[in-house]
Motif scaffolding. Structure first.
Motif, PDB file in Angstrom:
ATOM      1  N   LEU A 154      -7.085  44.521   6.029  1.00 21.08           N
ATOM      2  CA  LEU A 154      -7.842  43.370   5.539  1.00 21.08           C
ATOM      3  C   LEU A 154      -7.373  42.944   4.150  1.00 21.08           C
ATOM      4  CD1 LEU A 154     -11.476  44.192   6.711  1.00 21.08           C
ATOM      5  CD2 LEU A 154      -9.898  42.516   7.657  1.00 21.08           C
ATOM      6  N   LEU A 155      -6.947  43.905   3.340  1.00 21.78           N
ATOM      7  CA  LEU A 155      -6.406  43.564   2.024  1.00 21.78           C
ATOM      8  C   LEU A 155      -5.151  42.706   2.176  1.00 21.78           C
ATOM      9  CD1 LEU A 155      -6.756  44.088  -1.053  1.00 21.78           C
ATOM     10  CD2 LEU A 155      -5.169  46.004  -0.783  1.00 21.78           C
ATOM     11  N   ALA A 208      -2.295  50.003  -4.296  1.00 22.54           N
ATOM     12  CA  ALA A 208      -2.755  50.285  -2.939  1.00 22.54           C
ATOM     13  C   ALA A 208      -1.619  50.121  -1.937  1.00 22.54           C
ATOM     14  CB  ALA A 208      -3.923  49.374  -2.575  1.00 22.54           C
ATOM     15  N   ILE A 209      -0.815  49.074  -2.105  1.00 24.28           N
ATOM     16  CA  ILE A 209       0.288  48.821  -1.174  1.00 24.28           C
ATOM     17  C   ILE A 209       1.326  49.933  -1.246  1.00 24.28           C
ATOM     18  CG2 ILE A 209       2.217  47.270  -0.686  1.00 24.28           C
ATOM     19  CD1 ILE A 209       0.408  44.969  -1.611  1.00 24.28           C
ATOM     20  N   ALA A 226      -8.125  49.831  -1.958  1.00 20.51           N
ATOM     21  CA  ALA A 226      -8.338  48.635  -1.143  1.00 20.51           C
ATOM     22  C   ALA A 226      -9.798  48.219  -1.159  1.00 20.51           C
ATOM     23  CB  ALA A 226      -7.873  48.887   0.293  1.00 20.51           C
ATOM     24  N   ARG A 227     -10.708  49.178  -1.116  1.00 16.51           N
ATOM     25  CA  ARG A 227     -12.132  48.853  -1.149  1.00 16.51           C
ATOM     26  C   ARG A 227     -12.548  48.364  -2.528  1.00 16.51           C
ATOM     27  NH1 ARG A 227     -14.595  51.037   3.274  1.00 16.51           N
ATOM     28  NH2 ARG A 227     -13.228  52.349   4.508  1.00 16.51           N
ATOM     29  N   MET A 272     -11.792  34.981   5.728  1.00 16.25           N
ATOM     30  CA  MET A 272     -11.669  36.304   5.132  1.00 16.25           C
ATOM     31  C   MET A 272     -12.961  37.073   5.288  1.00 16.25           C
ATOM     32  SD  MET A 272      -9.722  35.419   1.567  1.00 16.25           S
ATOM     33  CE  MET A 272      -9.810  37.124   1.032  1.00 16.25           C
ATOM     34  N   VAL A 273     -12.840  38.373   5.257  1.00 17.07           N
ATOM     35  CA  VAL A 273     -14.015  39.236   5.183  1.00 17.07           C
ATOM     36  C   VAL A 273     -13.785  40.220   4.071  1.00 17.07           C
ATOM     37  CG1 VAL A 273     -14.576  39.079   7.628  1.00 17.07           C
ATOM     38  CG2 VAL A 273     -13.056  40.874   6.840  1.00 17.07           C
ATOM     39  N   THR A 274     -14.858  40.757   3.531  1.00 16.37           N
ATOM     40  CA  THR A 274     -14.695  41.826   2.556  1.00 16.37           C
ATOM     41  C   THR A 274     -14.310  43.095   3.277  1.00 16.37           C
ATOM     42  OG1 THR A 274     -17.028  42.333   2.725  1.00 16.37           O
ATOM     43  CG2 THR A 274     -16.370  40.832   0.978  1.00 16.37           C
ATOM     44  N   ALA A 275     -13.624  43.957   2.577  1.00 18.01           N
ATOM     45  CA  ALA A 275     -13.177  45.208   3.190  1.00 18.01           C
ATOM     46  C   ALA A 275     -14.374  46.011   3.643  1.00 18.01           C
ATOM     47  CB  ALA A 275     -12.353  46.007   2.187  1.00 18.01           C
TER      48      ALA A 275
END
Length: 335
Positions: free
Chosen positions: A122-123, A141-142, A295-296, A306-309
């Motif tokens: 999702l990120l 994070a990546i 990521a969170r 989009m959605v939040t993680a």
């Protein structure tokens, strides 16, 4: 698997030290309960997809009771929304099936980490929709995600090609879980998590049963203990505790608590199945786990598409964790 949680905007702070302690205990216990799901999947004498079917089917009457007790309506869903829920349920069924298959092929720590990869997916999706490059900790994070995944998959390939295939099944489950969340983001805004999970289960159960039969799996258990344990511990206790606790914590705390899942899975993988972790394995798990936390914590404000993680698939999410579902079912995560 992952369980979908609340955003920072609707956090309700604990009213006392005792309440805060109970909420934290519920958050940790819920993650531990979800982490035990893969054990039951392995011990079940049905096929892995069949275990996913029973996980949802046996829990369905209880989910209906939870929805009614929470004052959430089960009817009145517009046809277009119902069609989207059905589509999301198919994705969720495939997520759960892929994760359960992967659990039997790779190490349990790997299965739990890759099955919870929906947050990282999702990120990446957020970057695409916003047409923006990563920034700050998102780059971290990546890098951690790619490095950790490369180490864990490389170690799996050293063990056997079958173990690497299990990693890929679990990673596919993480991707499917992210698609599931994106599909149902509109419905989640208008319906309660329990009622939505009821409908997701109604549509997902026939898909899982059909898949199990098509794969030639044994469906009817000889020993009901693992199947009952799977639905009680992961689907009811794990999800119930997380639904109780998740709205009271920020994403960073939820992400850190999520790390109890791969830790517990790796521990009983070693104790019960002899899955020994080398320092390199631990380094890969730390990197990938760090990516999940970042990521969170780096969740951006959701815009169109989009959605939040999520907070941990088998959900409730409509995960797992899984995967399960998840407020997903998770189980997830997975649903």
């Amino acid at each position: 698997m992952e369980i979908e949680g609340a955003s920072k905007d609707n956090l309700s702070p604990p009213r006392s030290a005792l309440t805060a302690a109970l909420l934290l205990a519920a958050l940790l216990a819920g993650n531990v309960a979800l982490a035990l799901g893969p054990w039951f999947v392995r011990e079940a004498d049905t096929g892995p997809v069949s275990a996913g079917f029973w996980r949802l089917f046996l829990a369905l009457p209880f989910l209906i009771v939870f929805a009614r007790a929470s004052g959430q309506r089960l009817g009145g869903m517009p046809p277009r929304t119902l069609a989207l829920v059905a589509l999301g349920a198919v994705t969720f069924a495939l997520d759960l099936a892929s994760w359960h298959v992967g659990i039997g092929m790779t190490r349990l720590g790997n299965a739990t980490l890759f099955g919870n990869a929906g947050s990282i997916i999702l990120l990446f999706w957020g970057f695409i929709i916003a047409r923006m490059l990563p920034r700050g900790a998102e780059w971290l994070a990546i890098v951690c995600a790619l490095g950790g995944a490369a180490i864990l998959m490389g170690r799996s390939l050293e063990i056997s090609p079958l173990s690497l295939a299990g990693d890929l099944f679990c990673l596919a489950a993480g991707v499917l879980y992210a698609v599931y969340l994106l599909t149902l983001q509109g419905a989640r805004a208008r319906f309660g998590s329990w009622s939505l999970l009821v409908w997701v289960s109604v549509f997902a159960c026939p898909v899982l049963l059909a898949l199990a039969l098509a794969l030639g799996e044994p469906v009817w258990p000889t020993d009901w203990t693992p199947v009952v344990g799977l639905f009680v511990v992961s689907q009811l206790i794990g999800q119930g505790l997380l639904v109780y606790a998740l709205a009271h914590f920020p994403p960073l705390v939820i992400g850190l608590a999520l790390l109890t899942q791969p830790a517990v899975a790796a521990l009983y993988g070693w104790l019960a199945f002899g899955e020994v972790l080398t320092p390199l394995d631990i380094a890969g798990m730390v990197l990938l786990g760090s990516a999940l936390v970042v990521a969170r914590a780096s969740t951006r404000k959701a815009g169109p598409g989009m959605v939040t993680a999520p907070t941990s698939s088998p959900q409730p999410s409509p995960s797992p964790q899984r995967k399960l579902g998840s407020q997903a079912s998770g189980d997830e995560a997975n649903p």
